[in-house]
Design an enzyme around this catalytic site. Structure first.
Site, PDB file in Angstrom:
ATOM      1  N   ASP A  34       0.875  -1.171   0.000  1.00 46.81           N
ATOM      2  CA  ASP A  34       0.000   0.000   0.000  1.00 46.81           C
ATOM      3  C   ASP A  34       0.919   1.229   0.000  1.00 46.81           C
ATOM      4  O   ASP A  34       2.075   1.130   0.394  1.00 46.81           O
ATOM      5  CB  ASP A  34      -0.870  -0.056   1.265  1.00 46.81           C
ATOM      6  CG  ASP A  34      -1.476   1.283   1.609  1.00 46.81           C
ATOM      7  OD1 ASP A  34      -2.119   1.870   0.727  1.00 46.81           O
ATOM      8  OD2 ASP A  34      -1.305   1.740   2.755  1.00 46.81           O
ATOM      9  N   ASP A 241      -1.766  -0.854   5.991  1.00 48.35           N
ATOM     10  CA  ASP A 241      -2.081  -0.322   7.326  1.00 48.35           C
ATOM     11  C   ASP A 241      -3.542   0.059   7.498  1.00 48.35           C
ATOM     12  O   ASP A 241      -3.992   0.308   8.607  1.00 48.35           O
ATOM     13  CB  ASP A 241      -1.215   0.908   7.610  1.00 48.35           C
ATOM     14  CG  ASP A 241      -1.698   2.120   6.820  1.00 48.35           C
ATOM     15  OD1 ASP A 241      -2.066   1.947   5.641  1.00 48.35           O
ATOM     16  OD2 ASP A 241      -1.723   3.226   7.377  1.00 48.35           O
ATOM     17  N   ASP A 245      -7.115  -1.837   3.102  1.00 46.65           N
ATOM     18  CA  ASP A 245      -6.151  -2.874   2.715  1.00 46.65           C
ATOM     19  C   ASP A 245      -6.592  -4.262   3.190  1.00 46.65           C
ATOM     20  O   ASP A 245      -5.996  -5.268   2.795  1.00 46.65           O
ATOM     21  CB  ASP A 245      -4.759  -2.571   3.318  1.00 46.65           C
ATOM     22  CG  ASP A 245      -4.201  -1.253   2.828  1.00 46.65           C
ATOM     23  OD1 ASP A 245      -4.361  -0.957   1.626  1.00 46.65           O
ATOM     24  OD2 ASP A 245      -3.610  -0.520   3.642  1.00 46.65           O
TER      25      ASP A 245
END
Ligand code: A99
Length: 298
Positions: A34, A241, A245
């Site tokens: 990410d 995080d 995600d």
């Protein structure tokens, strides 16, 4: 040996939620990262100011920060934080009162400060309030975009007065981690909900090839990308995080959550990087490789 491996991990701040995760980690040959909060710090900061009118920077930031002090937006916090440097008393950074504060969701904020009408926000906030955007402001906005920064506009009494460039910096270790992974024959991919311009520019900075970038991705699309990679034969780790995600963390062979991330991501992950250090992605894989080589030898 697996118990030992997970124990060693815990002592190094890498929480491994079971033998399966530890085993899968040694086969990982592709990692999907990410962007915001994983490769970047996740907290935007002011990096530049372009004044369009002849005024003192301290006065400019006093007006902008007094307005932004009423907003919880990360961009507002960046402006308020930056304004502190113009004041000796850090405890109480805002020294003018704002009244008639209005937050225009997704556009910016407005208030009256020192009897002046202040607006801080994007182009549509200005245009919706009939504030002209001069060519030098347009140019500055384009420059900020090219550098993966966000340019926010500040107007005083109906006149555009400055452009504040804000960016979310790379984590200090990000570039090195990607480079070490490459030397370990592990391919790095970046997925983000952000726009393509910002995504490509961050990818370049961190050393991820443009063809390995996916931008403007919805949470389900992050998970789909993980599944596509698995279908083409990769053993995939996902590092993230955020809540968005989580589907990809679950879909991955190994989901790794940043310890400072959201509870939902931590819950969805197989491995938690408790110290929130990106280097610990490598610690986890190293540990898994060592553990499973040892088992084979025994
Ligand atoms: C980013 N002050 C000034 N401009 C504002 C404000 C305000 N209070 N509110 C809105 N705008 P929105 P987003 P994000 O650096 O990218 C790192 O839809 C303007 O969801 O990605 C970063 N990061 O021009 O609320 C401003 O697109 O937050 C962030 O771009 O923002 C803004 O941003 O969640 C957050 O309206 C636009 C965490 O506002 C859209 C880490 C800043």
């Amino acid at each position: 040996a697996v118990m030992v491996g997970t124990g060693v991990g815990a002592s190094q701040g890498v929480l491994i939620k079971g033998g399966q995760a530890l085993e899968s980690a040694h086969k990982v040959n592709c990692i999907v990262f990410d962007k915001t909060g994983t490769l970047t710090v996740g907290k935007p900061v002011v990096v530049n100011t372009k004044l369009l009118k002849n005024m003192v920077l301290r006065d400019f930031y006093e007006l902008a920060a007094a307005t932004e002090a009423n907003s919880e937006h990360p961009l507002a916090k960046a402006v308020v934080e930056y304004a502190k440097k113009f004041r000796e008393d850090e405890e109480n950074p805002i020294w003018s009162e704002a009244r008639d504060f209005v937050s225009v969701t997704g556009h910016g904020v407005k208030a009256i400060v020192q009897n002046k009408k202040i607006m801080v926000g994007n182009k549509s906030l200005m245009l919706d309030n009939n504030i002209a955007i001069p060519i030098d402001a347009e140019e500055t906005l384009m420059e900020t975009e090219e550098m993966a920064q966000i340019g926010i506009l500040v107007s005083i009494d109906g006149e555009l007065t400055g452009v504040v460039a804000i960016s979310d910096p790379l984590k200090p270790s990000a570039r090195e981690v990607i480079s070490i992974l490459k030397s370990m024959d592990i391919q790095s991919i970046m997925v983000t909900g952000d726009n393509w311009g910002t995504a490509k520019s961050i990818a370049k900075e961190v050393g991820i090839e443009t063809e390995n970038v996916i931008a403007e991705a919805k949470p389900e699309q992050k998970a789909e990308k993980v599944k596509d990679l698995q279908a083409s034969g990769f053993t995939v780790a996902m590092v993230g995080d955020g809540i968005n995600d989580s589907p990809a963390l679950v879909a991955a062979d190994v989901g790794m959550a940043i310890g400072a991330g959201t509870d939902i991501a931590i819950e969805a992950a197989d491995i938690v990087l408790m110290k929130s250090n990106l280097e610990d992605v490598i610690t986890a894989i190293d540990l898994s490789r060592k553990t499973f080589t040892r088992i084979r030898l025994n």
